[in-house]
Design an enzyme around this catalytic site. Structure first.
Site, short mmCIF file in Angstrom:
data_model
loop_
_atom_site.label_atom_id
_atom_site.label_comp_id
_atom_site.label_asym_id
_atom_site.label_seq_id
_atom_site.Cartn_x
_atom_site.Cartn_y
_atom_site.Cartn_z
N CYS A 109 -18.83 -20.77 -8.94
CA CYS A 109 -19.14 -19.46 -8.36
C CYS A 109 -20.30 -18.77 -9.08
O CYS A 109 -20.16 -18.36 -10.23
CB CYS A 109 -17.89 -18.60 -8.40
SG CYS A 109 -18.15 -16.88 -7.94
N CYS A 112 -19.67 -15.17 -10.24
CA CYS A 112 -18.79 -15.18 -11.43
C CYS A 112 -19.63 -15.35 -12.68
O CYS A 112 -19.36 -14.73 -13.72
CB CYS A 112 -17.77 -16.31 -11.33
SG CYS A 112 -16.64 -16.17 -9.91
#
Length: 184
Positions: A109, A112
């Site tokens: 991600c 993230c």
């Protein structure tokens, strides 16, 4: 304010571009992150970051067949924040004496990765006042499912075992700090 998120399924591609002439363990000069969200109807967003990355950094490459999903290009980062998983959730989060900040994330991600340095900085800033944990949603899928995590990054704050706040997406340090301060 816009917040970047990744869907809860693996990306089509995750990669960093290596500078020409460098070794596999060499440095990276430019990282680019692209996002294609299913709900965007194919809108492609590009964010380009210039930085130098240490030789110990690894680059992950994941491939997925089929359409849709999210394309995130980012490199893996190291973190000093302890990990919580499905088996340690109750003892570390629900039975904690202090408020608990949990970062739901996945290695693929991009957003993230964007907030990881912010979360690390906040963990240092609030040490002794709040516990910080990271939960990898790929390795521990039961807990995110139980709490309705549908996109990452998702941050949840727990006080005495009760979920008090949820922040979804890559948001600013100020947004996270304001949320933390409400429970101290």
């Amino acid at each position: 304010m816009a917040a970047f998120t990744c869907s809860s399924r693996p990306p089509i591609s995750l990669r960093s571009e290596m500078r020409i002439g460098s070794s596999p363990t060499g440095s990276f000069s430019t990282r680019q992150m692209f996002s294609v969200l299913p709900e965007s109807g194919g809108l492609r967003t590009r964010l380009s970051l210039s930085s130098s990355v240490s030789k110990i950094s690894r680059v992950s490459r994941l491939q997925r067949r089929g359409g849709g999903g999210v394309i995130c290009e980012a490199q893996e980062t190291a973190t000093g924040i302890p990990v919580v998983n499905d088996s340690t959730w109750e003892s570390l989060v629900l039975k904690a004496d202090e408020p608990v900040f949990v970062d739901f994330w996945a290695p693929w991600c991009g957003p993230c990765k964007m907030i990881d340095p912010i979360v690390n900085e906040l963990a240092g800033q609030y040490a002794g006042k709040m516990k910080f944990y990271k939960l990898n949603t790929d390795e521990s899928p039961s807990t995110p499912s139980q709490y309705g995590v549908r996109s990452i990054p998702t941050i949840m704050i727990f006080v005495k075992g009760e979920k008090k706040d949820t922040i979804i997406g890559a948001v600013s340090k100020t947004t996270l700090a304001t949320s933390i301060d409400k429970f101290l």
